[in-house]
Design an enzyme around this catalytic site. Structure first.
Site, PDB file in Angstrom:
ATOM      1  CB  SER A 150      -6.918  41.594  76.019  1.00 57.68           C
ATOM      2  OG  SER A 150      -7.991  42.095  75.242  1.00 57.68           O
ATOM      3  CE1 TYR A 163      -9.529  43.121  80.677  1.00 61.10           C
ATOM      4  CE2 TYR A 163      -9.616  43.922  78.424  1.00 61.10           C
ATOM      5  CZ  TYR A 163      -9.531  42.873  79.315  1.00 61.10           C
ATOM      6  OH  TYR A 163      -9.443  41.581  78.858  1.00 61.10           O
TER       7      TYR A 163
HETATM    8  C1  BGC Z   1     -12.544  41.897  76.894  1.00 64.08           C
HETATM    9  C2  BGC Z   1     -13.975  41.786  76.452  1.00 64.08           C
HETATM   10  C3  BGC Z   1     -14.116  42.149  74.981  1.00 64.08           C
HETATM   11  C4  BGC Z   1     -13.120  41.374  74.140  1.00 64.08           C
HETATM   12  C5  BGC Z   1     -13.176  41.727  72.651  1.00 64.08           C
HETATM   13  C6  BGC Z   1     -11.652  41.132  75.955  1.00 64.08           C
HETATM   14  O1  BGC Z   1     -10.325  41.300  76.332  1.00 64.08           O
HETATM   15  O2  BGC Z   1     -12.418  41.347  78.203  1.00 64.08           O
HETATM   16  O3  BGC Z   1     -14.768  42.649  77.242  1.00 64.08           O
HETATM   17  O4  BGC Z   1     -15.421  41.847  74.524  1.00 64.08           O
HETATM   18  O5  BGC Z   1     -11.824  41.607  74.630  1.00 64.08           O
HETATM   19  O6  BGC Z   1     -13.197  43.102  72.423  1.00 64.08           O
END
Ligand code: BGC
Length: 262
Positions: A150, A163
């Protein structure tokens, strides 16, 4: 299938995709199958969705099969790897995509929430990497491990602390394990999506005000479609990406670098 073109870019390759029957994972399964790979669809719930995907992929001559396995359970992970080998004989591409988030801050995250997020998003990726790499080394010829990380492997998201912690861990897992496994011809790369239109973002997508705020923060002005992330994975699984390892390819519409220009 309308609009689908069957190509041979990944023909002869076997790929596993975790969390493969929804969101980004579903798009990855469909795209890798379209590129000719034999794809193992790992999933936790909704077997009927997996079966529907298998049928659809089979309808144009593609190849896939589903395995119900929870990546936070090591026995399940080993069974996933073993099933892939039993069915298709080898593993060339391991896509660690399964992910969860709680959208809770450091102040309000419970130990249960913490364990869940870390177990799926980091421990699961660590041991899937270990088990897949052992199989790749045993069979010879190298392989690709692609982790769906991410932007938040490197970019804080207040209100989603566990996360971010897990994704930050995946960032270093990729960099470190890639060095350890390079002598075996195994490349490890992260794909770092920004905001993607998938169920993980349902709470944002169901709130027009939040959506407007999010779109305004993205230089490209919109979320990604899951297919736009799947295409990066297809490239990374192909021979064209033979020299890419120990790094992250971000596909985020510019969100990590957005600036009000003050
Ligand atoms: C997350 C989302 C978030 C996006 C952008 C992703 O990795 O799961 O919750 O909106 O990143 O910030």
């Amino acid at each position: 299938m309308e609009g689908k073109t069957f190509s041979h870019l990944l023909q002869g390759k076997v790929a596993i995709v975790t969390g493969g029957n929804s969101g980004i994972g579903k798009a990855i399964v469909e795209y890798l199958a379209e590129l000719g790979a034999q794809v193992v669809i790992d999933y936790r719930s909704h077997p009927e969705t997996t079966e529907e995907m298998e049928r659809e992929i089979g309808s144009y001559g593609g190849c896939s099969f589903g395995v119900q396995a929870d990546v936070s359970k090591l026995d399940d992970l080993q069974r996933l790897i073993d099933s892939a080998v039993a069915q298709y004989g080898r593993i060339d591409v391991m896509v660690n995509n399964a992910g969860v988030e709680t959208r809770t801050s450091v102040l309000d995250t419970t130990p249960e929430q913490y364990d869940k997020v870390l177990n799926v998003n980091l421990r699961g990726v660590f041991f899937a990497t270990q088990y897949a790499a052992k199989q790749m080394i045993a069979q010879g010829g190298g392989g690709r491990i692609i982790n769906i990380s991410s932007v938040h492997e490197d970019w804080p998201m207040p209100g989603n602390t566990a996360y971010c912690l897990a994704k930050g861990g995946v960032r270093m897992l990729t960099r470190t394990a890639a060095l350890e496994l390079a002598p075996h011809g195994i490349n490890i790369v992260n794909v770092g999506p920004g905001a993607v239109a998938t169920p993980i973002n349902d709470s944002t997508m169901n709130d027009p005000e939040l959506m407007a705020k999010l779109n305004a923060a993205i230089p490209m002005g919109r979320m990604a479609r899951p297919e736009e992330i799947a295409k990066v994975v297809g490239f990374l699984a192909s021979d064209a990406a033979s020299y890419i390892t120990a790094t992250t390819i971000f596909a985020d519409g510019g969100i990590m670098h957005s600036s009000p220009g003050l």
